[in-house]
Structure formats: C-alpha cells, structure tokens
Design a protein around this motif. Sequence first.
Motif, PDB file in Angstrom:
ATOM      1  N   MET A   1       0.816  -1.208   0.000  1.00 58.69           N
ATOM      2  CA  MET A   1       0.000   0.000   0.000  1.00 58.69           C
ATOM      3  C   MET A   1       0.855   1.266   0.000  1.00 58.69           C
ATOM      4  SD  MET A   1      -2.856   1.313   2.757  1.00 58.69           S
ATOM      5  CE  MET A   1      -4.148   0.234   2.158  1.00 58.69           C
ATOM      6  N   LEU A   2       2.021   1.226   0.638  1.00 59.61           N
ATOM      7  CA  LEU A   2       2.790   2.442   0.840  1.00 59.61           C
ATOM      8  C   LEU A   2       3.881   2.637  -0.197  1.00 59.61           C
ATOM      9  CD1 LEU A   2       3.042   2.507   4.727  1.00 59.61           C
ATOM     10  CD2 LEU A   2       1.408   3.633   3.235  1.00 59.61           C
ATOM     11  N   THR A   3       3.710   2.058  -1.374  1.00 59.97           N
ATOM     12  CA  THR A   3       4.624   2.319  -2.488  1.00 59.97           C
ATOM     13  C   THR A   3       3.799   2.719  -3.707  1.00 59.97           C
ATOM     14  OG1 THR A   3       4.585  -0.004  -3.163  1.00 59.97           O
ATOM     15  CG2 THR A   3       6.330   0.673  -1.645  1.00 59.97           C
ATOM     16  N   VAL A   4       4.406   3.502  -4.597  1.00 60.83           N
ATOM     17  CA  VAL A   4       3.688   3.952  -5.792  1.00 60.83           C
ATOM     18  C   VAL A   4       3.339   2.748  -6.659  1.00 60.83           C
ATOM     19  CG1 VAL A   4       3.833   5.346  -7.877  1.00 60.83           C
ATOM     20  CG2 VAL A   4       4.848   6.174  -5.747  1.00 60.83           C
ATOM     21  N   ASN A   5       2.077   2.635  -7.053  1.00 62.39           N
ATOM     22  CA  ASN A   5       1.614   1.521  -7.869  1.00 62.39           C
ATOM     23  C   ASN A   5       1.583   1.950  -9.334  1.00 62.39           C
ATOM     24  OD1 ASN A   5       0.024  -0.483  -9.199  1.00 62.39           O
ATOM     25  ND2 ASN A   5      -0.810  -1.100  -7.219  1.00 62.39           N
ATOM     26  N   HIS A   6       2.465   1.361 -10.133  1.00 59.83           N
ATOM     27  CA  HIS A   6       2.551   1.719 -11.541  1.00 59.83           C
ATOM     28  C   HIS A   6       1.767   0.752 -12.429  1.00 59.83           C
ATOM     29  CE1 HIS A   6       5.667   4.815 -11.050  1.00 59.83           C
ATOM     30  NE2 HIS A   6       6.187   4.027 -10.127  1.00 59.83           N
ATOM     31  N   THR A   7       1.116  -0.242 -11.844  1.00 58.52           N
ATOM     32  CA  THR A   7       0.433  -1.251 -12.650  1.00 58.52           C
ATOM     33  C   THR A   7      -1.029  -0.920 -12.884  1.00 58.52           C
ATOM     34  OG1 THR A   7      -0.126  -2.577 -10.684  1.00 58.52           O
ATOM     35  CG2 THR A   7       1.994  -3.013 -11.750  1.00 58.52           C
ATOM     36  N   ARG A   8      -1.636  -0.083 -12.057  1.00 59.11           N
ATOM     37  CA  ARG A   8      -3.038   0.279 -12.272  1.00 59.11           C
ATOM     38  C   ARG A   8      -3.171   1.140 -13.525  1.00 59.11           C
ATOM     39  NH1 ARG A   8      -3.598   2.638  -6.291  1.00 59.11           N
ATOM     40  NH2 ARG A   8      -3.529   0.694  -5.096  1.00 59.11           N
ATOM     41  N   PRO A   9      -4.349   1.126 -14.140  1.00 61.15           N
ATOM     42  CA  PRO A   9      -4.582   2.036 -15.275  1.00 61.15           C
ATOM     43  C   PRO A   9      -4.402   3.479 -14.831  1.00 61.15           C
ATOM     44  CG  PRO A   9      -6.303   0.363 -15.141  1.00 61.15           C
ATOM     45  CD  PRO A   9      -5.495   0.234 -13.883  1.00 61.15           C
ATOM     46  N   THR A  10      -3.817   4.283 -15.693  1.00 62.35           N
ATOM     47  CA  THR A  10      -3.568   5.684 -15.364  1.00 62.35           C
ATOM     48  C   THR A  10      -4.802   6.525 -15.633  1.00 62.35           C
ATOM     49  OG1 THR A  10      -1.244   5.415 -15.949  1.00 62.35           O
ATOM     50  CG2 THR A  10      -2.077   7.663 -15.812  1.00 62.35           C
ATOM     51  N   GLY A  11      -5.123   7.445 -14.708  1.00 67.15           N
ATOM     52  CA  GLY A  11      -6.266   8.315 -14.855  1.00 67.15           C
ATOM     53  C   GLY A  11      -6.026   9.423 -15.855  1.00 67.15           C
ATOM     54  N   PRO A  12      -7.020  10.277 -16.075  1.00 70.96           N
ATOM     55  CA  PRO A  12      -6.935  11.300 -17.139  1.00 70.96           C
ATOM     56  C   PRO A  12      -5.902  12.391 -16.872  1.00 70.96           C
ATOM     57  CG  PRO A  12      -8.938  11.568 -15.825  1.00 70.96           C
ATOM     58  CD  PRO A  12      -8.339  10.267 -15.414  1.00 70.96           C
TER      59      PRO A  12
ATOM     60  N   ASP B   1      -0.597   8.409  -9.515  1.00 68.75           N
ATOM     61  CA  ASP B   1      -1.784   8.928 -10.175  1.00 68.75           C
ATOM     62  C   ASP B   1      -2.437   9.932  -9.219  1.00 68.75           C
ATOM     63  OD1 ASP B   1      -4.361   9.412 -11.186  1.00 68.75           O
ATOM     64  OD2 ASP B   1      -4.541   7.389 -11.994  1.00 68.75           O
ATOM     65  N   PRO B   2      -2.598  11.208  -9.612  1.00 73.73           N
ATOM     66  CA  PRO B   2      -3.159  12.207  -8.705  1.00 73.73           C
ATOM     67  C   PRO B   2      -4.548  11.870  -8.176  1.00 73.73           C
ATOM     68  CG  PRO B   2      -2.177  13.267 -10.616  1.00 73.73           C
ATOM     69  CD  PRO B   2      -2.191  11.795 -10.895  1.00 73.73           C
ATOM     70  N   PHE B   3      -5.278  10.981  -8.856  1.00 73.18           N
ATOM     71  CA  PHE B   3      -6.623  10.627  -8.410  1.00 73.18           C
ATOM     72  C   PHE B   3      -6.615   9.702  -7.193  1.00 73.18           C
ATOM     73  CE2 PHE B   3      -7.701  12.486 -12.368  1.00 73.18           C
ATOM     74  CZ  PHE B   3      -9.044  12.809 -12.327  1.00 73.18           C
ATOM     75  N   ASP B   4      -5.481   9.126  -6.867  1.00 69.56           N
ATOM     76  CA  ASP B   4      -5.407   8.217  -5.713  1.00 69.56           C
ATOM     77  C   ASP B   4      -5.143   9.006  -4.427  1.00 69.56           C
ATOM     78  OD1 ASP B   4      -5.823   5.986  -7.336  1.00 69.56           O
ATOM     79  OD2 ASP B   4      -3.675   5.707  -7.687  1.00 69.56           O
ATOM     80  N   THR B   5      -5.993   9.968  -4.136  1.00 72.47           N
ATOM     81  CA  THR B   5      -5.702  10.907  -3.050  1.00 72.47           C
ATOM     82  C   THR B   5      -5.665  10.251  -1.673  1.00 72.47           C
ATOM     83  OG1 THR B   5      -8.047  11.514  -3.034  1.00 72.47           O
ATOM     84  CG2 THR B   5      -6.525  12.952  -4.250  1.00 72.47           C
TER      85      THR B   5
ATOM     86  N   ALA C   1      -2.896  20.457  -4.387  1.00 74.31           N
ATOM     87  CA  ALA C   1      -2.415  20.406  -5.764  1.00 74.31           C
ATOM     88  C   ALA C   1      -2.981  19.205  -6.516  1.00 74.31           C
ATOM     89  CB  ALA C   1      -0.886  20.372  -5.778  1.00 74.31           C
ATOM     90  N   LEU C   2      -3.108  18.070  -5.832  1.00 72.62           N
ATOM     91  CA  LEU C   2      -3.681  16.884  -6.473  1.00 72.62           C
ATOM     92  C   LEU C   2      -5.143  17.117  -6.839  1.00 72.62           C
ATOM     93  CD1 LEU C   2      -2.154  14.034  -4.263  1.00 72.62           C
ATOM     94  CD2 LEU C   2      -1.327  14.906  -6.457  1.00 72.62           C
ATOM     95  N   HIS C   3      -5.877  17.774  -5.966  1.00 74.58           N
ATOM     96  CA  HIS C   3      -7.278  18.075  -6.279  1.00 74.58           C
ATOM     97  C   HIS C   3      -7.379  19.072  -7.431  1.00 74.58           C
ATOM     98  CE1 HIS C   3      -8.223  15.976  -2.542  1.00 74.58           C
ATOM     99  NE2 HIS C   3      -9.477  15.971  -2.945  1.00 74.58           N
ATOM    100  N   ASP C   4      -6.458  20.033  -7.470  1.00 73.25           N
ATOM    101  CA  ASP C   4      -6.422  20.969  -8.596  1.00 73.25           C
ATOM    102  C   ASP C   4      -6.199  20.215  -9.904  1.00 73.25           C
ATOM    103  OD1 ASP C   4      -6.396  23.431  -9.926  1.00 73.25           O
ATOM    104  OD2 ASP C   4      -4.276  23.802  -9.502  1.00 73.25           O
ATOM    105  N   LEU C   5      -5.281  19.244  -9.877  1.00 75.70           N
ATOM    106  CA  LEU C   5      -5.018  18.425 -11.064  1.00 75.70           C
ATOM    107  C   LEU C   5      -6.252  17.624 -11.475  1.00 75.70           C
ATOM    108  CD1 LEU C   5      -1.433  17.081 -10.298  1.00 75.70           C
ATOM    109  CD2 LEU C   5      -2.114  18.323 -12.363  1.00 75.70           C
ATOM    110  N   MET C   6      -6.921  17.037 -10.518  1.00 71.82           N
ATOM    111  CA  MET C   6      -8.117  16.250 -10.839  1.00 71.82           C
ATOM    112  C   MET C   6      -9.188  17.120 -11.487  1.00 71.82           C
ATOM    113  SD  MET C   6      -8.712  13.481  -7.787  1.00 71.82           S
ATOM    114  CE  MET C   6      -8.780  14.664  -6.432  1.00 71.82           C
TER     115      MET C   6
ATOM    116  N   LEU D   1      -2.155   8.770   2.830  1.00 69.59           N
ATOM    117  CA  LEU D   1      -1.630   7.797   3.781  1.00 69.59           C
ATOM    118  C   LEU D   1      -0.144   7.540   3.548  1.00 69.59           C
ATOM    119  CD1 LEU D   1      -2.166   5.758   6.069  1.00 69.59           C
ATOM    120  CD2 LEU D   1      -2.723   4.075   4.296  1.00 69.59           C
ATOM    121  N   ARG D   2       0.257   7.479   2.264  1.00 71.27           N
ATOM    122  CA  ARG D   2       1.658   7.239   1.933  1.00 71.27           C
ATOM    123  C   ARG D   2       2.540   8.375   2.469  1.00 71.27           C
ATOM    124  NH1 ARG D   2       1.894   7.388  -3.986  1.00 71.27           N
ATOM    125  NH2 ARG D   2       0.601   5.527  -3.806  1.00 71.27           N
ATOM    126  N   LEU D   3       2.089   9.602   2.276  1.00 71.35           N
ATOM    127  CA  LEU D   3       2.865  10.738   2.751  1.00 71.35           C
ATOM    128  C   LEU D   3       2.927  10.786   4.274  1.00 71.35           C
ATOM    129  CD1 LEU D   3       1.470  13.439   0.291  1.00 71.35           C
ATOM    130  CD2 LEU D   3       3.808  12.554   0.311  1.00 71.35           C
TER     131      LEU D   3
END
Length: 395
Positions: free
Chosen positions: A1-12, A73-77, A106-111, A82-84
């Motif tokens: 859970m606490l590492t960046v997941n690069h395998t999920r589909p990327t959001g817009p 992915d910025p959508f995984d807020t 900033a992540l919400h701004d991106l979304m 939790l990671r941060l």
Amino acid sequence: MLTVNHTRPTGPAGRVSRVETLMLGTAWRDFGYVRVHTDEGLSGIGEITHPYRGAEVCALTESLAGRHLLGADPFDTEEIWLRLYQGDFLRGGDLGGIALSGLDQALHDLMGKALGVPVYRLTGGACRDTVRVYANGWYNGERDPETFAAKARETLAKGYSALKFDPFGPGLHELERAELRRSVDLVAAVREAVGPDTDLFIEGHARFAMPTAARLLRELEPFDIGWFEEPMPWTHIERYRELRQRAAFPISGGEHFHNRYEYKQLFATEAVDIVQPDLSMAGGFTEIRKIAATADTHGMLVAPHNSNSPLCTTASAHAALGIPNLKILETFDSLLEDHVFAALRGTLPVENGHLPLPTAPGLGVELADEVFAEHPPTHRFWNMFSEGWEKRNRT
C-alpha cells in the motif's frame, strides 16, 4: 500500500512527473506554494505557507514528493495521503501538516483540471451558492479605541459584515490591570462603531492562563461576540470544557491541529463549540472533510482558519461549499498588496463579504512566475508577545 503503484490504469491527469516549490515575499509574511506536474502536461498548485519556516516547508515538500509522489496517479488521493503521512513517519506537526496539505490541494487541482470541473464538484458539491467570510488583519495600526473604531468602519465599507481581532496586545498567561482595561475599551469601541448587526469575533491567540481567560469571559459578555477564539494554550486542552461551561458565547479553536489524529483529543474533551481547521495545515481537502464530519457528530460548527494568501482563500471556498455545518470562513485578503493578486491569477474576489461559486476547472488559479521573481522572500518575523505586534511589520 505504501509504495507507488505503476500497474493500475492511469487516470486522465497522467502520473506525477515533477514537483517544485515557490515563495512570494510580502510586507506581512512570505507565502509558500507547491506546483505538481504530470506527464500529460497538466499542473496543479497548493499553498504551503508557514509563518516563519517557509524554506523548511519547501524543502520537506520537495523531499516528500521525491520519496512518495513521483509516478503516482493524482486521483489516488486517499492512498497518497496515507503514503505521505504514514510512509514518511510524519506523525503530525506543523511542517509535515503544511507540506501534506499543500500537496493534497495540488492533487485536487489536477483532478479538477483533468475532468474540466471545479474542485468543489469533487468534494461533495455545493451546499450553498456563496461562502460568507469575515475580515482579519484590518486593525494593523495604533492600539487605541479611535483607531480601531475607524478601521472597523473602513472594513465594513468594503462589504464585510463580520470582523475578527485580537484586542489584547502583548502578554502571556496574564494581563496587567491597565492592559486589561485597554483591551476591553478596544472591544467596546469597535462594537459601538459597527453597531449591533455586525458579527464580532475575538482572538485570544492561545496564550492566557485559566484565571485570566475566565475573567475575560465576564469582561467580553456585554459586547455580544460571536466567539472567543483560543483563550488558552492547547497544552491545557483539558480545561477548555470547563471554560466553555462558564461562557455566555461560543468558544472556538483548532487551527493548531494538523490532521484527524491530532483532533481526537479536541473532540474527546468537547473543548470547543466551533472547530477551525486550516485547509493548508490540517491535511488538505482529503482530511478537512473528515474533520468537519466528525465535528458534525459532536454538534459543532466549522469556521475554517485561513491566515494565508488568496490561494488558500479560494481553495478554502471550494472546501467550504460542501461542508453542511459551515459557519463562516476567515480571510486576510484585504490586508495584502496588489502584487500578491498579480502572482495568483484567478483567485476568487470577496464581494459584499462573500466568495462566489467557482466556475473554472480545478482551483481556477495559476502562479505568475515573473511576479514571484520580482518579490523574493523577506523572512519577516512578528513577535506577538512584544509591543506593537499587531502592526505586523507594516508602516
């Protein structure tokens, strides 16, 4: 859970590719910002202002991003929050709380930009058409009744219908008798100047011992104040409930807590009637909704703290629109120089004491780098325990 997941589909919005920080100098304090870029060419911004430790917050924000945000992915807020927090062993505190809050903004701004909708559409929508605000910082001048009364009238003329101020001057734990009389005279002068229909909120800046705080409850009662804010240090949080039971008006506070975990004792002890989380300190959009919801379960209202720049004012409006138990939002915007608004293009204007419904995607604000270059940090410091602190280094 606490590492960046690069395998999920990327959001817009794509994935985070770069994070930078900027600081803007003003006559009051240095404002700090973070800008998060993605590999899809989007960028989102958040506020990371600390009153005195701006460089430290910027350094922490960039290092946090390097460890936990790049490639995300910025959508995984929720997971990113939790990671941060957990993954970096932040464990609360002001530096970590501010850095995390700005990144979450900033992540919400991106979304919002990726979806083409204002941020408030992503955080519960709107419970109201506008957000009522109150003015703070308007009383930066000579500490006498005539000056305070005149400045209060000037502020009402700008459209505000609610004001907050600290009448107490320098001091810690106690007030000398002459200082107490002077403070009460200031409140009396402002109340007379603004009339009975203006909301007045009194700031204590968390510095009085219980006997002085209790005395002030009696002294302030004739002036029909909307709340007495942080009358005691939070090291004495267990005594807040006792003070509340003595008060004829609400007690407010909470700006110094940086996430739901720090808020636990405030809620457990029923310390206040009105909670005051700061969007740029209490964990950003992801966390402030949880704090507001918990406040609702305790029958408490929410009046977000905001002693930051117009970016935080605008972001706080997005958050406030979706808080059912909102009371009012703080702003210092009328205190600031023109170059601050030039540096933050697209901030919401205060109109007749309210902020309008946002329409632009994301937060609707962009940073003008050339203005930042013209106004570097000033590293100002005002000591609120010394004479003349309320002038905030302004001439």
